[in-house]
Every structure is written in structure tokens, then in C-alpha cells.
Scaffold this active site. Structure first.
Site, PDB file in Angstrom:
ATOM      1  CD  GLU A 271      -2.460   1.257   2.751  1.00  0.00           C
ATOM      2  OE1 GLU A 271      -3.454   1.999   2.853  1.00  0.00           O
ATOM      3  OE2 GLU A 271      -2.024   0.567   3.691  1.00  0.00           O
ATOM      4  CE  LYS A 330      -8.466   1.312   3.112  1.00  0.00           C
ATOM      5  NZ  LYS A 330      -7.448   1.843   4.053  1.00  0.00           N
ATOM      6  CB  CYS A 380      -4.653  -1.146   4.830  1.00  0.00           C
ATOM      7  SG  CYS A 380      -3.844  -0.988   6.443  1.00  0.00           S
TER       8      CYS A 380
END
Length: 505
Positions: A271, A330, A380
Site C-alpha cells: 500500500e 479502496k 489494509c
């Protein structure tokens, strides 16, 4: 009361030892059994609320206090304010077990009259609903849901592909409360113990048996994937003076991996491995990375910040190389870290968090087609949300998480996050690959085992040969619905029985 609250606090704090890196999963049974026993002795719903709150506050202070590192060390928030913020956040999280405790004490007497089995089922149902609510309210924070502690070798791991983490949490709470509530009335305990013990043994044995059930089947050929762990210190990653070093290190890593005699089919970088917007990278930088991948007949996946035509910023993943360029943005952002909830602008006057004004990605993004497999990306914190992860199924054959936990230093965050990935692998029946900045970079198999792992806080590349899977587990097919419906039905049955006069108290 004065003794019960400290005991509940300590029981909650001790529950953290059931999670990784300790992995003492039976301790969660004991911790919840102590909570159920304390609630059974509570004088009323108010006391039940306080006992549940004490248990929850102890659990979260012990389990997620690593958030302090992000606020103080990397966010620049003064230490007293950072400590206060964590204490208040944990107090908010503790409201959910407190609510479960209050309702259990309010309804528990009637169910104890109906029998320990019914009272324990009530405790399990309330626990399930409270944890689910914590996972969805105000965008949700399901970290340390008790079901996460039951990865293999726990016999309850077999239920994760069927019930999901909340369902297993409710089952765990039921099994923990049953012995305590069976022994509540000494006059009838001896008569009821054989039945309670039989229920415990049957459910544990069934869970152990389900661990051998293969819900999904291999598809396609195994693919060679390299998972990079770049180990960039968070305090340096956003230092303008070190920006060139970060770009050079990423460049050298990609060049060297694809320049090997046996290059991977897919190389993954974590990330935000490029800590700037794509349109602000040096001219020709991305093209050079793509060229290394194409020359090797391979593909590269890396974490980036992307800006669209309207100026909106996304925490994203980008694929370059032999396959057409593909993007993932995301979907589930971190409040206070990646966007500001309404009325919380003051928070950003106290903390300095880069790239904290982001936009959510679409909910219906397709898996990336790479290396003959279909890879569903999550970034994440997103892998905490099992109901969102399964939206990529049945199309996806592999799951890939890219993360940067350098925000939280050397803490429980890394092993706890890997354990969450193991649960997602079990729930989906697919391997979960992880490429992280500081740890833990790993491969979790569909049965929840971690077969490959890099040590945390070391730079390296993990080479794995991973098989894709197709098919649907019961959880992937139905999500949290069956477990939630069962819990709600149980509570509705209680209300109906009480109104009909069959139960009093």
C-alpha cells in the site's frame, strides 16, 4: 460491585492473549465465561452495563492501544491528547459489550428459569449482535471481534466458512457461558451437567470435523507471485528530503526482481509504496516500471495514490505489465486517517496526517485478471469487513491485501492483522496473499494456515507458488445473514414467550 468491575476489567484485558501474537485461544473461553458469571450475579441492568463496559474497556485498551503510535509519533498529536483520544475511543468500543451486558441482565432471569441452555443462547445471541453492530455502526471497527481468536488449531475454526467471524463469536460466547450458567443453581447443577457437557462436546467435535471440509476446489495452474516487504520507516516515507530515495528503492526492487533468471509472474508492492500522486511522479517513472514487467512477460501490482479528472484522490492499486492496465480503489476508508467524518475538522488541527482527504472507490470493482487468475484486491483495513470482501465472489480465485502498518510501530497490530487475513481466507475458501510495508507479509491458505511468512520489520521479497480456487463457502454465499437471523429470532422468541406469560422475571 467494587470487586466485580476490576475482575471484569482484568478478564477483558486478558482476552487479548487469545489473539496473535500469543494465540492462546482457550483463554477467550475463560474470559467470556468470567464475564457471563459476573453478569449472572449483577443486581440489575445498570450493573450489567458497567460490568460489560469494564470488560470491553480492558479488552480494547490492552488490544488496540497501538493506535496511540499513529496519533502521537506519526500524527504529531501531543502525548496527553493522544492518550485521551485512545481512552475515549476504547470507551466508545466498550459500549457494545456494555449494551449486551445490560440486556442480558434485564432478560437473563427469565431465561435461567427456562434453563441454562436458553440463558447461554441468549448470551451468545446478544454478543453476536453487539459485535456485528460494532462492525457496522459509524462505518464500523470490528477489530478484536472474539471470533478472530479462533483460527486453527481452535476447533471452532471449522465454523468460520459457515457462520463467519460474528457467528463464531456468538457460538463462542454461548459455549463459554453454558458451564457457568449450568452451575448457577447448585440444586439442579448435578442433574444438568451431563446435558451441558454433551452440547459442548458435540459442538466442538462438529467444528473440528468441519475443519476437514473443503468448500472450494482448485482452478487453473498455480502462479508464481513475489510479495515485497519494503520496510520504509513511516517517519521517513513522507519526508520530502527522502522522497527520491523511496522512488529509487522501489525502482531497484522492481528492476531486480524482474531481471532474475526466474522472474515471478506477478510482483506485488505494498500500500502507498509510492508516497505521492501518480501525476506527480517523475516523467517516465511508471513507464520504466511497466517496461521491466513486460520484458519479463509478467505483471506488477503496486499501491499508489490516484487522482481522477474531478480532482478526487483515491488510495489505490495499479497493475502494469503484460496484461492491460487495471485499477482498484479502496472502498472502505479509515475515519480520521483517510477522511474526516462530519463535525470533526478540529481533529485535523491537532494531528498532521498526509493524504487524509480521500474518496471511496466503487463497490462493484472487478478482480484483476493477472497470471491466469482473477485477483480480488483489498487495501489494509478493508479486510476487516468480511461481508464486503465476499462481494468479489464467485469471480475472484485469489485474494490480495496490500497494507502499510508502519503507522503503528512494532506492536500487536501486525500479528493481529495477519490473523484477520487468516479468517478471511477461511470465510472465502481462497488463499489470502499479503504484501505489507513492515509486516506481516504472508500467504494464508483456504484452511487458515499460514504457509509462507516474512519476518516483520525486515526488507525482503516472499516468493510463493499459489493455487487459485473457485466455488462458494456457505458464508461467501449468504454472508452474515443466517447468523444474524438466528440471533434475532432467538430474541424475538423470548419477547413472545414473556408476553404470553410462559416466562417471568
Amino acid at each position: 460491585m467494587r470487586v466485580r468491575l476490576p475482575i471484569a476489567l482484568l478478564a477483558g484485558a486478558a482476552s487479548v492473549l487469545a489473539f496473535e501474537p500469543f494465540g492462546w485461544f482457550p483463554l477467550m473461553f475463560l474470559s467470556l465465561a468470567m464475564l457471563a458469571g459476573l453478569l449472572a450475579r449483577a443486581g440489575g441492568p445498570r450493573e450489567g452495563f458497567l460490568i460489560g463496559f469494564a470488560w470491553g474497556w480492558g479488552a480494547f485498551i490492552a488490544g488496540v492501544s497501538w493506535l496511540y503510535v499513529a496519533l502521537n509519533r506519526h500524527g504529531g498529536m501531543p502525548a496527553p491528547l493522544a492518550g485521551l483520544a485512545i481512552a475515549l475511543f476504547c470507551a466508545y468500543l466498550a459500549l457494545y459489550p456494555a449494551l449486551a451486558g445490560a440486556v442480558f441482565v434485564r432478560l437473563g432471569p427469565a431465561w435461567r428459569r427456562a434453563g441454562a441452555l436458553s440463558a447461554a443462547a441468549l448470551f451468545g445471541a446478544l454478543w453476536l449482535l453487539a459485535e456485528w453492530l460494532r462492525g457496522v455502526a459509524l462505518t464500523g471497527f470490528p477489530w478484536l471481534a472474539v471470533g478472530y481468536s479462533q483460527t486453527p488449531p481452535s476447533p471452532l475454526a471449522g465454523y468460520l466458512p459457515v457462520l463467519g467471524v460474528y457467528g463464531v463469536g456468538g457460538l463462542l460466547a454461548f459455549l463459554s457461558a453454558l458451564p457457568v450458567l449450568t452451575g448457577w443453581k447448585k440444586t439442579s447443577a448435578a442433574r444438568r451437567w451431563p446435558g451441558a457437557l454433551a452440547v459442548l462436546m458435540v459442538l466442538l467435535a462438529a467444528g473440528a470435523g468441519l475443519r476437514g471440509q473443503a468448500w472450494t476446489v482448485p482452478v487453473g495452474r498455480a502462479v508464481d507471485i513475489a510479495l515485497a516487504q519494503t520496510n520504509f520507516d513511516q517517519s521517513l516515507k513522507w519526508d520530502a528530503g527522502r522522497f527520491g530515495d523511496v522512488l529509487r528503492d522501489n525502482f531497484a526492487l522492481v528492476r531486480d526482481e524482474f531481471g532474475r533468471a526466474d522472474p515471478p509472474a506477478i510482483l506485488v508492492l505494498p500500500e502507498t509504496t509510492l508516497p505521492t500522486l501518480l501525476d506527480m511522479l517523475p516523467e517516465g517513472y511508471l513507464e520504466a516500471l511497466a517496461g521491466f514487467a513486460r520484458d519479463a512477460g509478467s505483471d506488477l501490482v503496486l499501491g499508489v495514490f490516484r487522482r481522477d479528472e474531478a480532482g478526487r484522490i483515491y488510495n489505490a492499486a495499479l497493475s502494469l505489465g503484460s496484461a492491460p492496465v487495471q485499477h482498484y480503489a479502496k472502498q472502505h476508508l479509515v475515519p480520521f486517517g483517510e477522511y474526516s467524518p462530519p463535525l470533526f475538522g478540529w481533529f485535523y488541527r491537532l494531528a498532521s496526517i498526509p493524504m487524509s482527504d480521500q474518496t471511496r472507490g466503487a463497490a462493484d470493482q472487478l478482480p484483476m485478471a493477472l497470471g491466469g487468475q482473477r485477483i480480488a484486491l483489498n487495501i489494509c483495513y478493508e479486510d476487516l469487513f468480511g461481508a464486503e470482501i465476499i462481494r468479489a465472489l464467485p469471480q475472484a480465485t485469489l485474494m490480495l491485501n496490500i497494507s502499510n502498518l508502519a503507522w503503528y510501530g512494532d506492536s500487536f497490530a501486525q500479528p493481529q492483522h495477519l490473523q484477520i487475513a487468516r479468517v478471511r481466507a477461511l470465510e472465502t475458501g481462497r488463499p489470502m496473499l499479503r504484501s505489507t510495508n513492515t509486516g506481516m507479509t504472508a500467504l494464508a491458505q483456504p484452511d487458515g494456515r499460514v504457509t509462507d511468512l516474512l519476518p516483520a520489520f525486515e526488507r525482503g521479497v516472499l516468493r510463493v507458488s499459489v493455487q487459485g480456487y473457485e466455488g462458494m463457502t456457505p458464508y461467501a454465499r449468504f454472508g452474515n445473514g443466517p447468523a444474524l437471523l438466528a440471533a434475532v429470532a432467538l430474541l424475538l422468541a423470548l419477547v413472545m414467550l414473556r408476553r404470553a406469560g410462559h416466562l417471568r422475571g
